[in-house]
Design an enzyme around this catalytic site. Structure first.
Site, PDB file in Angstrom:
ATOM      1  N   GLY A  49     -52.528 -12.823   0.581  1.00 32.33           N
ATOM      2  CA  GLY A  49     -51.571 -11.388  -0.454  1.00 32.33           C
ATOM      3  C   GLY A  49     -50.026 -10.977   0.914  1.00 32.33           C
ATOM      4  O   GLY A  49     -50.160 -10.854   1.558  1.00 32.33           O
ATOM      5  N   CYS A 132     -56.776  -4.808  -4.511  1.00 33.09           N
ATOM      6  CA  CYS A 132     -57.346  -4.508  -3.077  1.00 33.09           C
ATOM      7  C   CYS A 132     -57.313  -3.575  -2.333  1.00 33.09           C
ATOM      8  O   CYS A 132     -57.610  -2.144  -3.232  1.00 33.09           O
ATOM      9  CB  CYS A 132     -55.358  -4.768  -1.954  1.00 33.09           C
ATOM     10  SG  CYS A 132     -56.735  -5.107  -0.744  1.00 33.09           S
ATOM     11  N   LYS A 167     -55.899 -11.233 -11.082  1.00 32.19           N
ATOM     12  CA  LYS A 167     -56.793 -11.032 -10.356  1.00 32.19           C
ATOM     13  C   LYS A 167     -57.642  -9.882 -10.638  1.00 32.19           C
ATOM     14  O   LYS A 167     -57.364  -8.778 -10.515  1.00 32.19           O
ATOM     15  CB  LYS A 167     -56.547 -10.958  -8.787  1.00 32.19           C
ATOM     16  CG  LYS A 167     -58.290 -10.943  -8.160  1.00 32.19           C
ATOM     17  CD  LYS A 167     -57.217 -11.686  -6.628  1.00 32.19           C
ATOM     18  CE  LYS A 167     -58.774 -12.297  -5.993  1.00 32.19           C
ATOM     19  NZ  LYS A 167     -58.475 -12.997  -4.197  1.00 32.19           N
ATOM     20  N   ILE A 193     -63.999 -13.110  -8.906  1.00 35.15           N
ATOM     21  CA  ILE A 193     -63.662 -11.975  -9.002  1.00 35.15           C
ATOM     22  C   ILE A 193     -63.392 -11.247  -7.888  1.00 35.15           C
ATOM     23  O   ILE A 193     -63.268 -12.187  -6.132  1.00 35.15           O
ATOM     24  CB  ILE A 193     -65.199 -10.772  -8.533  1.00 35.15           C
ATOM     25  CG1 ILE A 193     -65.663 -11.469  -7.570  1.00 35.15           C
ATOM     26  CG2 ILE A 193     -65.403 -11.108 -10.238  1.00 35.15           C
ATOM     27  CD1 ILE A 193     -66.967 -10.737  -7.586  1.00 35.15           C
ATOM     28  N   GLY A 219     -69.129 -13.548  -0.008  1.00 40.39           N
ATOM     29  CA  GLY A 219     -69.450 -14.571   0.596  1.00 40.39           C
ATOM     30  C   GLY A 219     -70.887 -14.795  -0.949  1.00 40.39           C
ATOM     31  O   GLY A 219     -70.724 -14.008  -1.355  1.00 40.39           O
TER      32      GLY A 219
END
Ligand SMILES: Cc1cc2nc3c(=O)[nH]c(=O)nc-3n(C[C@H](O)[C@H](O)[C@H](O)COP(=O)(O)OP(=O)(O)OC[C@H]3O[C@@H](n4cnc5c(N)ncnc54)[C@H](O)[C@@H]3O)c2cc1C
Ligand SMILES: Cc1cc2nc3c(=O)[nH]c(=O)nc-3n(C[C@H](O)[C@H](O)[C@H](O)COP(=O)(O)O)c2cc1C
Ligand code: FES
Lengths: 305, 255
Positions: A49, A132, A167, A193, A219
């Site tokens: 980023g 974020c 995103k 996502i 994860g």
């Protein structure tokens, strides 16, 4: 190098040798993985980023393992767009990979400025991070408000000829509505996502484990949620969907393709096995053989429901 | 320093035994890793078990290029290290490495200072140095099972325990000034609790002896990509322990 033509895809005019991309924040600038991965074989590398000014990121503990997942609150540590352009990007040329730059801004204008700065040779596309969860000023606001997210897309589109990928954050009530809004605003693709907001507590000290208290969950544990969202969004929009969230195996990747993703993005799994993307590519090729499918594109959205 | 290629080694466990209360010693067959490993570098071990995800960073405690073996010591702390105790000879274990930058192994007389699990990477250092002495610290004699590994690898051992059950009563840093005052040592290498390393560095600085320290931070990738292992350098830069370290010159990280 020549690669299996059955895996080659074209997304927003970008030629990709495989529909396998690496996720921002989990793969550095790509070069960190050069010992493990043929970077050119990847569909692209979504690099760390990047923000207008350098950021030091968050203080304190930045990661925690959770059952079949992890939380992170890195806080967008990065050298800033100028250093990226001057020092990093030239260094990446030799790898012959699609560099997709993930950008974050504090204001709508920031996204325009960054898009313009990055409208240069060597950048394949721009991914707008509007979600974020680890940064206090902004970020999450753009990611949860369709009007704000659309404004960010328009600001970026107005300043670059590169494909603009938005995103999507999963931390919303209706991700389909968000996707449709940014499609209408002109996004060339959506990726999803981003991480799910979470937290962990150390019961001995009665303190949060993470320095930032909350962090983003990623994860294998997020995969079912991500898959569901990709399926819903892919049905609702016409632009390509880049699917991610917990992908660790070829089987996972194929599920996302069947759900409607035109390409898959691999994040956290790179930490466990740095060459996992190559294994996934091989596994998809083997699946094409086994299923007697001529090209990976035929899998996209082939879910029979 | 030319970087060695990082690799994922599918190793075979040769031996995995408890050496002290809560501390285990594992030896694996990993010929290429054994060749490449340098003291101070670490590996990322993939312990497989329900719900476990990330690799665990462990310092390389020994590497025998001839035998093709690599040694690690680990303290059983949480889920991953507890699970690791279940590995048996013949099991396969995925180990990523060698990672990071190690200790200075050039000629000279080195004083190794260590406490707790910090004594694992410095054991490997002792084995690779021509001339070295060790200053080992522990809470009690039981914790200093390490002496049997350091004895053959060092020219002298100096020992402190908190309870006086072995060596001098007190902390290593209490003994350090007189040892340094002998002027015998060209440099110091320390690994242990952060407070011990900081103190050691301060004493070294006072006496003008260069000091290397080996830091620990929570890690995900171990490759410089995830930025979870950040620390601040004394001159205000963000450093990443897995890539810029884990071994640093003391003055780089301690003010
Ligand atoms: C470069 C380096 C070298 C190390 N060398 C050794 C060694 O030689 N011997 C040894 O016993 N220990 C060593 N450690 C510490 C060791 O990595 C942790 O004790 C271990 O990861 C704990 O795992 P767990 O599953 O038992 O604990 P859990 O609490 O279940 O771990 C959960 C997560 O937190 C991380 N974590 C927890 N504590 C630490 C810690 N202190 N440092 C880093 N990560 C942590 C784990 O890696 C894991 O991702 C080293 C750490 C680093 C960074
Ligand atoms: C350590 C870490 C750092 C991340 N940094 C970023 C980032 O800078 N920008 C961004 O858009 N997403 C970032 N993400 C989110 C990932 O790109 C990805 O969307 C998410 O982790 C889900 O995929 P995964 O489960 O495969 O990891 C980060 C994730 C992790 C684990
Ligand atoms: S552990 Fe990922 S950058 Fe250091």
């Amino acid at each position: 190098m020549t690669y299996d033509p059955r895996l080659a895809v074209d997304i927003c005019g970008i030629h990709m040798n495989t529909p396998i991309i690496t996720a921002s924040g989990t793969f550095g600038f790509g070069e960190e993985f050069a010992d493990f991965v043929d970077l050119e074989r990847l569909g692209g590398v979504m690099v760390k980023g990047t923000t207008l000014l350098p950021r030091r990121g968050n203080e304190g503990v930045r990661i925690a393992e959770t059952p079949a997942g992890m939380l992170n609150c890195i806080g967008l540590e990065n050298p800033g767009a100028e250093v990226f352009l001057k020092e990093t990007l030239p260094r990446l040329k030799k790898y012959n990979m699609n560099v997709i730059v993930n950008i974050s801004g504090s204001t709508t204008e920031d996204y325009g400025t960054l898009a313009e700065m990055l409208d240069v040779d060597g950048v394949a596309a721009i991914e707008l991070n509007v979600s974020c969860p680890n940064v206090k000023e902004g970020g999450i606001v753009f990611g949860t408000d369709p009007v704000a997210a659309s404004a960010v897309v328009r600001a970026a589109k107005a300043h670059t000829k590169k494909p603009v990928i938005l995103k999507l954050s999963p931390n919303v009530t209706d991700i389909v509505m968000m996707a449709k809004a940014v499609e209408e605003a002109g996004a060339d693709a959506v990726s999803l996502i981003n991480t799910l907001m979470g937290m962990a507590i150390d019961i001995r000290t009665k303190k949060p484990v993470l320095g930032n208290i909350t962090g983003g969950l990623s994860g294998p544990c997020v995969k079912p949620v991500a898959l569901r969202m990709v399926w819903q969004v892919a049905k609702a929009v016409k632009i390509p969907v880049l699917g991610m969230g917990g992908i660790s195996t070829a089987e996972d990747a194929i599920e996302f393709l069947l759900a409607g993703a035109s390409a898959v993005v691999v994040g956290t799994a790179n930490f466990v096995d740095p060459s996992v993307t190559m294994t996934i590519a091989d596994g998809i090729a083997a699946y094409l053989d086994e299923q007697k499918v001529a090209h990976v594109n035929e899998l996209v959205g082939a879910l029979q429901a | 320093m030319p970087e060695t290629k990082k690799e994922n080694h599918i190793t075979e466990v040769i031996e995995n035994v408890k050496v002290s209360e809560g501390v285990w010693h594992i030896t694996v067959k990993a010929p290429k890793l054994a060749q490449a490993a340098k003291p101070g570098q670490f590996v990322q071990v993939l312990v497989e078990g329900a719900g476990l995800l990330l690799r665990r960073p462990l310092g390389i405690a020994g590497a025998d290029a001839e035998q093709g073996t690599v040694e690690l010591f680990y303290r059983v702390l949480g889920k991953g290290t507890a699970k690791l105790t279940g590995y048996r000879a013949g099991d396969s274990l995925s180990i990523l490495g060698p990672l990071g930058h190690g200790f200075d192994t050039s000629a000279g007389n080195v004083l190794i200072v260590g406490g707790g699990m910090g004594l694992a990477p410095t054991k490997f250092l002792a084995e690779r140095l021509e001339h070295c002495e060790a200053l080992l610290g522990g809470r009690n004699a039981g914790e200093l099972f390490w002496t049997k590994y350091y004895e053959p690898a060092t020219e002298a051992m100096h020992i402190t325990t908190d309870d006086g059950s072995m060596g001098t009563k007190g902390f290593t840093v209490a003994v350090l000034p007189e040892l340094l005052a002998t002027g015998k040592y060209d440099r110091v290498a320390v690994c242990g609790p952060e407070i011990m390393m900081k103190k050691t560095f301060e004493i070294c600085r006072e006496q003008g002896v260069p000091c290397e320290v080996s830091l620990e931070k929570r890690m995900a990738c171990g490759l410089g990509a995830c930025l979870s292992c950040n620390i601040d350098s004394t001159d205000g830069r963000r450093l990443h322990v897995c890539q810029d370290g884990p071994v640093f010159r003391g003055e780089e990280v301690f003010a």
